[in-house]
Scaffold this motif. Structure first.
Motif, PDB file in Angstrom:
ATOM      1  N   TRP A  13      33.887  46.814  48.472  1.00  0.00           N
ATOM      2  CA  TRP A  13      34.431  46.344  49.743  1.00  0.00           C
ATOM      3  C   TRP A  13      34.808  47.554  50.574  1.00  0.00           C
ATOM      4  O   TRP A  13      35.296  48.547  50.029  1.00  0.00           O
ATOM      5  N   ALA A  20      34.664  46.295  43.478  1.00  0.00           N
ATOM      6  CA  ALA A  20      35.166  44.979  43.044  1.00  0.00           C
ATOM      7  C   ALA A  20      34.289  44.438  41.925  1.00  0.00           C
ATOM      8  O   ALA A  20      34.758  43.716  41.046  1.00  0.00           O
ATOM      9  N   PRO A  39      40.879  37.007  34.871  1.00  0.00           N
ATOM     10  CA  PRO A  39      42.095  36.860  35.663  1.00  0.00           C
ATOM     11  C   PRO A  39      41.818  37.050  37.148  1.00  0.00           C
ATOM     12  O   PRO A  39      40.759  37.555  37.536  1.00  0.00           O
ATOM     13  N   SER A  40      42.774  36.651  37.961  1.00  0.00           N
ATOM     14  CA  SER A  40      42.695  36.844  39.394  1.00  0.00           C
ATOM     15  C   SER A  40      42.483  38.331  39.697  1.00  0.00           C
ATOM     16  O   SER A  40      43.117  39.181  39.079  1.00  0.00           O
ATOM     17  N   GLY A  41      41.557  38.631  40.596  1.00  0.00           N
ATOM     18  CA  GLY A  41      41.281  40.014  40.946  1.00  0.00           C
ATOM     19  C   GLY A  41      40.210  40.662  40.075  1.00  0.00           C
ATOM     20  O   GLY A  41      39.858  41.827  40.283  1.00  0.00           O
ATOM     21  N   ALA A  42      39.664  39.932  39.115  1.00  0.00           N
ATOM     22  CA  ALA A  42      38.665  40.499  38.186  1.00  0.00           C
ATOM     23  C   ALA A  42      37.336  40.805  38.873  1.00  0.00           C
ATOM     24  O   ALA A  42      36.552  41.616  38.388  1.00  0.00           O
ATOM     25  N   GLY A  43      37.076  40.113  40.001  1.00  0.00           N
ATOM     26  CA  GLY A  43      35.807  40.338  40.703  1.00  0.00           C
ATOM     27  C   GLY A  43      34.877  39.138  40.682  1.00  0.00           C
ATOM     28  O   GLY A  43      33.720  39.232  41.122  1.00  0.00           O
ATOM     29  N   LYS A  44      35.363  38.000  40.195  1.00  0.00           N
ATOM     30  CA  LYS A  44      34.512  36.807  40.063  1.00  0.00           C
ATOM     31  C   LYS A  44      33.990  36.336  41.425  1.00  0.00           C
ATOM     32  O   LYS A  44      32.799  36.083  41.582  1.00  0.00           O
ATOM     33  N   SER A  45      34.905  36.198  42.396  1.00  0.00           N
ATOM     34  CA  SER A  45      34.481  35.700  43.716  1.00  0.00           C
ATOM     35  C   SER A  45      33.522  36.675  44.382  1.00  0.00           C
ATOM     36  O   SER A  45      32.579  36.267  45.060  1.00  0.00           O
ATOM     37  N   THR A  46      33.772  37.956  44.190  1.00  0.00           N
ATOM     38  CA  THR A  46      32.887  38.960  44.782  1.00  0.00           C
ATOM     39  C   THR A  46      31.495  38.867  44.172  1.00  0.00           C
ATOM     40  O   THR A  46      30.483  38.973  44.879  1.00  0.00           O
TER      41      THR A  46
HETATM   42  P1  ADP Z   1      38.587  37.117  41.494  1.00  0.00           P
HETATM   43  O1  ADP Z   1      37.667  36.159  42.168  1.00  0.00           O
HETATM   44  O2  ADP Z   1      38.237  37.371  40.069  1.00  0.00           O
HETATM   45  O3  ADP Z   1      40.029  36.763  41.671  1.00  0.00           O
HETATM   46  P2  ADP Z   1      37.892  38.905  43.649  1.00  0.00           P
HETATM   47  O4  ADP Z   1      36.427  39.092  43.637  1.00  0.00           O
HETATM   48  O5  ADP Z   1      38.477  37.957  44.630  1.00  0.00           O
HETATM   49  O6  ADP Z   1      38.380  38.551  42.186  1.00  0.00           O
HETATM   50  O7  ADP Z   1      38.597  40.296  43.877  1.00  0.00           O
HETATM   51  C1  ADP Z   1      38.138  41.513  43.301  1.00  0.00           C
HETATM   52  C2  ADP Z   1      38.644  42.676  44.157  1.00  0.00           C
HETATM   53  O8  ADP Z   1      37.967  42.642  45.412  1.00  0.00           O
HETATM   54  C3  ADP Z   1      40.131  42.590  44.463  1.00  0.00           C
HETATM   55  O9  ADP Z   1      40.622  43.918  44.440  1.00  0.00           O
HETATM   56  C4  ADP Z   1      40.167  42.017  45.849  1.00  0.00           C
HETATM   57  O10 ADP Z   1      41.298  42.459  46.537  1.00  0.00           O
HETATM   58  C5  ADP Z   1      38.900  42.575  46.474  1.00  0.00           C
HETATM   59  N1  ADP Z   1      38.336  41.680  47.515  1.00  0.00           N
HETATM   60  C6  ADP Z   1      37.933  40.403  47.339  1.00  0.00           C
HETATM   61  N2  ADP Z   1      37.450  39.881  48.474  1.00  0.00           N
HETATM   62  C7  ADP Z   1      37.547  40.857  49.416  1.00  0.00           C
HETATM   63  C8  ADP Z   1      37.215  40.942  50.799  1.00  0.00           C
HETATM   64  N3  ADP Z   1      36.667  39.922  51.446  1.00  0.00           N
HETATM   65  N4  ADP Z   1      37.467  42.114  51.433  1.00  0.00           N
HETATM   66  C9  ADP Z   1      38.005  43.152  50.772  1.00  0.00           C
HETATM   67  N5  ADP Z   1      38.336  43.139  49.476  1.00  0.00           N
HETATM   68  C10 ADP Z   1      38.125  42.016  48.797  1.00  0.00           C
END
Ligand code: ADP
Ligand code: ADP
Length: 227
Positions: A13, A20, A39-46
């Motif tokens: 990002w 991420a 866990p939250s912040g692991a990078g799953k959504s990314t």
């Molecule tokens: P999870 O889905 O496992 O909770 P995320 O993929 O949301 O994890 O987050 C992984 C890392 O990427 C975190 O440090 C988060 O702050 C960062 N992140 C997620 N989405 C964005 C975004 N749209 N812009 C910048 N950083 C992001």
């Protein structure tokens, strides 16, 4: 059925000091149901963002051997369907929500897909396919909104389906039942299913459990489902 292969996929990002998603390699075989936990912040959504081509990645991501970045984003999204954590439901009828971005379907197809996700009786009680769902799906519970979004995805026949936190807005005890129905419905027709969850998913529901932490895959093991 579509084969998904990720090799050393990295997503950064803007402004972040660490990626991420950090050199992730993952295969999803056609028809396989895999849960991505962590866990939250692991990078799953990314990682999901990369799979549906909302973000750029380094490394290789192929669908049936074709690099996704060489494909039109719509071509990727036609193959990889996403049921979002906050499901997309709009203030029109059940029918219009199901048909979204699709021209036609017979009533039998529509009621068939509603039955498969466990919404058939609810829709019938409310007067059928032309019943309203309310503003942002306000007449539906969280689990029902997810079921409706999944029904739409099933109707659109995505060969790969990503279910992002399907039980996030459902009580824990209800969650397993919703998940069981969603995964069961998606598993039909040999679809490949990736369930993303920050809470553990019952192992008998899935073929494989993949764990992420700090952007990396830290475990990629067999599930316990007996075929
Ligand atoms: P999870 O889905 O496992 O909770 P995320 O993929 O949301 O994890 O987050 C992984 C890392 O990427 C975190 O440090 C988060 O702050 C960062 N992140 C997620 N989405 C964005 C975004 N749209 N812009 C910048 N950083 C992001
Ligand atoms: P955006 O305009 O933000 O790119 P999309 O138009 O791709 O969003 O998707 C909006 C919503 O429509 C998504 O939440 C998804 O659930 C649903 N959706 C997207 N593409 C399709 C499709 N081909 N068939 C069915 N539903 C879709």
């Amino acid at each position: 059925p579509v084969r998904v292969a990720l090799r050393d996929v990295t997503v950064r990002w803007p402004g972040a000091t660490t990626p991420a998603v950090d050199r992730v390699s993952l295969d999803l075989e056609p028809g396989e149901v895999v849960v991505l936990e962590g866990p939250s912040g692991a990078g799953k959504s990314t990682l999901v963002d990369a799979l549906v081509r909302f973000v750029e990645h380094e490394g290789s991501y192929t669908l049936d051997g074709v690099e996704a970045r060489t494909m039109h984003p719509d071509a990727v999204r036609a193959r990889v369907g996403l049921v979002e954590q906050d499901p997309f439901v709009f203030d029109q009828s059940v029918r219009q929500n199901l048909l979204f971005a699709r021209e036609t379907a017979t009533d039998a197809e529509l009621t068939g897909v509603l039955d498969r996700v466990g919404l058939g009786q609810w829709v019938e009680r409310r007067g059928g396919l032309d019943a309203p769902v309310g503003e942002r799906g306000g007449l539906l519970s969280g689990g029902q909104a997810h079921r409706l979004a999944l029904a739409r995805a099933l109707l659109h026949a995505f060969p790969v389906l990503v279910l992002d936190e399907p039980t996030a807005d459902v009580d824990a005890d209800l969650g397993d039942a919703v998940l069981r129905d969603l995964v069961g419905a998606a598993r039909q027709d040999g679809r490949t299913v990736l369930v993303v969850s920050h809470v553990p998913v019952p192992a008998d529901l899935v073929d494989r459990t993949v764990r992420m932490r700090d952007g990396r895959i830290v475990a990629d093991g067999a599930g316990h489902r007996t075929r």
